[in-house]
Scaffold this motif. Structure first.
Motif, PDB file in Angstrom:
ATOM      1  N   GLU A 209      13.698 -45.297 -11.114  1.00 44.35           N
ATOM      2  CA  GLU A 209      12.484 -44.550 -10.764  1.00 44.35           C
ATOM      3  C   GLU A 209      12.264 -42.963 -11.516  1.00 44.35           C
ATOM      4  OE1 GLU A 209      11.594 -45.064  -6.141  1.00 44.35           O
ATOM      5  OE2 GLU A 209      13.511 -44.176  -6.126  1.00 44.35           O
ATOM      6  N   VAL A 210      11.097 -42.962 -11.730  1.00 45.30           N
ATOM      7  CA  VAL A 210      10.790 -41.742 -12.649  1.00 45.30           C
ATOM      8  C   VAL A 210       9.719 -40.894 -12.054  1.00 45.30           C
ATOM      9  CG1 VAL A 210      10.173 -41.082 -14.803  1.00 45.30           C
ATOM     10  CG2 VAL A 210      11.369 -43.118 -14.598  1.00 45.30           C
TER      11      VAL A 210
ATOM     12  N   PRO B 179      22.774 -38.814  -8.354  1.00 46.76           N
ATOM     13  CA  PRO B 179      22.953 -39.197  -9.956  1.00 46.76           C
ATOM     14  C   PRO B 179      21.436 -38.762 -10.557  1.00 46.76           C
ATOM     15  CG  PRO B 179      22.158 -40.868  -8.221  1.00 46.76           C
ATOM     16  CD  PRO B 179      22.407 -39.536  -7.671  1.00 46.76           C
ATOM     17  N   THR B 180      20.588 -38.091 -10.144  1.00 43.31           N
ATOM     18  CA  THR B 180      19.481 -37.832 -10.949  1.00 43.31           C
ATOM     19  C   THR B 180      19.719 -37.255 -12.175  1.00 43.31           C
ATOM     20  OG1 THR B 180      18.039 -37.542  -8.872  1.00 43.31           O
ATOM     21  CG2 THR B 180      17.132 -36.560 -10.806  1.00 43.31           C
ATOM     22  N   VAL B 181      18.988 -37.562 -13.230  1.00 47.04           N
ATOM     23  CA  VAL B 181      19.101 -36.734 -14.562  1.00 47.04           C
ATOM     24  C   VAL B 181      17.898 -36.556 -14.724  1.00 47.04           C
ATOM     25  CG1 VAL B 181      19.519 -37.341 -17.163  1.00 47.04           C
ATOM     26  CG2 VAL B 181      20.895 -38.300 -15.378  1.00 47.04           C
ATOM     27  N   PHE B 182      17.745 -35.173 -15.337  1.00 47.90           N
ATOM     28  CA  PHE B 182      16.130 -34.678 -15.662  1.00 47.90           C
ATOM     29  C   PHE B 182      16.334 -34.234 -17.169  1.00 47.90           C
ATOM     30  CE2 PHE B 182      18.683 -30.762 -14.638  1.00 47.90           C
ATOM     31  CZ  PHE B 182      18.632 -29.807 -15.676  1.00 47.90           C
ATOM     32  N   ALA B 183      15.011 -34.312 -17.785  1.00 42.08           N
ATOM     33  CA  ALA B 183      14.960 -33.918 -19.218  1.00 42.08           C
ATOM     34  C   ALA B 183      13.920 -32.922 -19.245  1.00 42.08           C
ATOM     35  CB  ALA B 183      14.290 -35.047 -19.797  1.00 42.08           C
ATOM     36  N   LEU B 184      14.121 -31.632 -19.804  1.00 42.37           N
ATOM     37  CA  LEU B 184      13.384 -30.628 -19.742  1.00 42.37           C
ATOM     38  C   LEU B 184      12.275 -30.622 -20.878  1.00 42.37           C
ATOM     39  CD1 LEU B 184      13.072 -27.655 -18.728  1.00 42.37           C
ATOM     40  CD2 LEU B 184      14.805 -26.923 -20.027  1.00 42.37           C
TER      41      LEU B 184
ATOM     42  N   VAL C 293       9.917 -31.210 -16.004  1.00 35.54           N
ATOM     43  CA  VAL C 293      10.966 -31.927 -16.058  1.00 35.54           C
ATOM     44  C   VAL C 293      10.368 -33.473 -15.712  1.00 35.54           C
ATOM     45  CG1 VAL C 293      13.055 -30.500 -15.716  1.00 35.54           C
ATOM     46  CG2 VAL C 293      11.655 -31.179 -13.632  1.00 35.54           C
ATOM     47  N   VAL C 294      11.206 -34.265 -16.444  1.00 36.60           N
ATOM     48  CA  VAL C 294      11.276 -35.783 -16.053  1.00 36.60           C
ATOM     49  C   VAL C 294      12.265 -36.140 -15.396  1.00 36.60           C
ATOM     50  CG1 VAL C 294      10.840 -38.250 -17.025  1.00 36.60           C
ATOM     51  CG2 VAL C 294      10.037 -36.168 -18.364  1.00 36.60           C
ATOM     52  N   LEU C 295      12.360 -36.552 -14.147  1.00 41.60           N
ATOM     53  CA  LEU C 295      13.471 -36.858 -13.314  1.00 41.60           C
ATOM     54  C   LEU C 295      13.613 -38.358 -13.299  1.00 41.60           C
ATOM     55  CD1 LEU C 295      12.197 -34.596 -10.509  1.00 41.60           C
ATOM     56  CD2 LEU C 295      14.263 -34.133 -11.695  1.00 41.60           C
ATOM     57  N   ALA C 296      14.764 -38.536 -13.330  1.00 39.81           N
ATOM     58  CA  ALA C 296      15.151 -40.205 -13.379  1.00 39.81           C
ATOM     59  C   ALA C 296      16.210 -40.689 -12.525  1.00 39.81           C
ATOM     60  CB  ALA C 296      15.288 -40.910 -14.921  1.00 39.81           C
TER      61      ALA C 296
END
Ligand code: ATP
Length: 325
Positions: free
Chosen positions: A305-306, A276-281, A171-174
């Protein structure tokens, strides 16, 4: 041994559905939780006093009795007063890597680490389910944080059914550094806006739970079908967080735009927990790293922040001791 260091893994929600309201006033939830290797390090050291003391450099982490790690220690002391009298208190040092109030269960993972660590220092020999029973009293995410991996969580989130481990997902966490969302606010706002449609009848709640057990997401996980998992990502709390924090909605939309242009390993994006963290799988580390650079570039000039993290099959782990030289 008088000292233990523990690795406390954060979690993301692959699925979060609010089903209704329970007789005890809590929400009835259906969630799929996943541990990731973004983790805090918790050191416990016997201090020869009758006190627990918290040390942490992070400005948003309280050092008093409101710290969940402190509350975990107090719970253990009151559950096992004789053992506490024999071994005494501990200094708890929290090395915080997980962003705070981010929807990643940072506080819950710290509490879970203290339960596991005191069990070791006080030589209690508790089973995982005994530790989880104690964890429930501290917060709904604490039982999961102890065992970790991939699990279906129902009830308040504390009733766990393990699911097959998902290896090789990233995951990319932003998260915008200055943005924090209160979990209590998110659930209260959801209740105000959608409470009229809640399932409240005990039998109906049970039927809904059973449907989730056999649900599409659980099936996709059983088949380790990354594309399906990506399509089925779901979080009811986006309905209240996105209108209040449009930049979070925009972050998810940006991940989809970047993902569509990437090399096909992007599987989907969603807000974790109450945000509010959004993740991309993604299906590979290389894709996650590529996407991380892309989102940083797309949001250059902001305080975004990523992080890149891998799925983990475990919860609290004992950190290997560093060789002394
Ligand atoms: P969840 O996903 O379980 O809702 P979260 O990741 O959104 O949790 P936390 O990082 O646990 O949120 O922080 C929520 C609040 O808890 C913070 O504002 C902080 O003041 C408080 N807190 C208490 N103990 C801790 C701890 N050990 N680590 C981080 N925050 C803590």
């Amino acid at each position: 041994m008088q000292s233990y260091s523990l690795i406390a893994a954060a979690k993301i929600n692959l699925y979060l559905e609010i089903i209704g309201e329970r007789p005890d006033g809590y929400h009835e939830l259906a969630m799929v939780l996943q541990s990731i290797d973004l983790a805090d390090y918790i050191n416990l050291r016997a201090n020869g006093t009758e006190q627990f003391r918290i040390y942490c450099q992070h400005p948003q982490v309280p050092l008093d009795k409101t710290n969940l790690a402190y509350r975990a220690a107090e719970l253990m002391a009151s559950a096992f007063p004789d053992v506490f009298a024999k071994y005494g208190g501990v200094d708890i040092t929290i090395h915080k890597n997980t962003p705070v109030a981010a929807g990643l269960a940072g506080g819950s993972s710290n509490a879970a680490a203290v339960l596991v660590g005191l069990d070791l220092i006080w030589k209690l020999g508790l089973t995982q389910s005994e530790l989880q029973e104690l964890g429930k009293q501290l917060g709904s995410d604490v039982p999961f944080c102890i065992t970790g991996g991939t699990a279906l969580a129902t009830g308040r989130g504390e009733q766990l059914s393990p699911l097959p481990d998902l290896d090789n997902f990233y995951v990319v966490l932003a998260k915008y550094r200055s943005l924090a969302v209160s979990t209590a606010w998110a659930y209260q706002t959801f209740r105000q806006q959608f409470g009229a449609s809640y399932v409240r009848d005990a039998q109906k709640l049970l039927e809904r739970q059973q449907r989730v057990h056999s649900g599409l997401m659980v099936n996709a996980i059983a088949h380790r079908d990354g594309a399906k998992i990506g399509q089925l990502l779901y979080n009811d709390l986006e309905k209240v967080v996105f209108p209040a924090y449009p930049q979070v909605a925009d972050l998810r939309a940006t991940f989809y735009q970047l993902g569509a242009k990437s090399n096909g390993n992007f599987l989907g994006a969603m807000m974790s927990g109450s945000g509010p963290t959004v993740f991309a799988l993604t299906a590979s580390e290389a894709s996650a790293r590529y996407l991380a650079e892309e989102i940083k570039a797309a949001k250059a000039g902001t305080d975004l922040e990523v992080w890149v993290a891998r799925f983990l099959p475990t919860g609290i782990q004992i950190a290997p001791t560093l060789p002394k030289n």
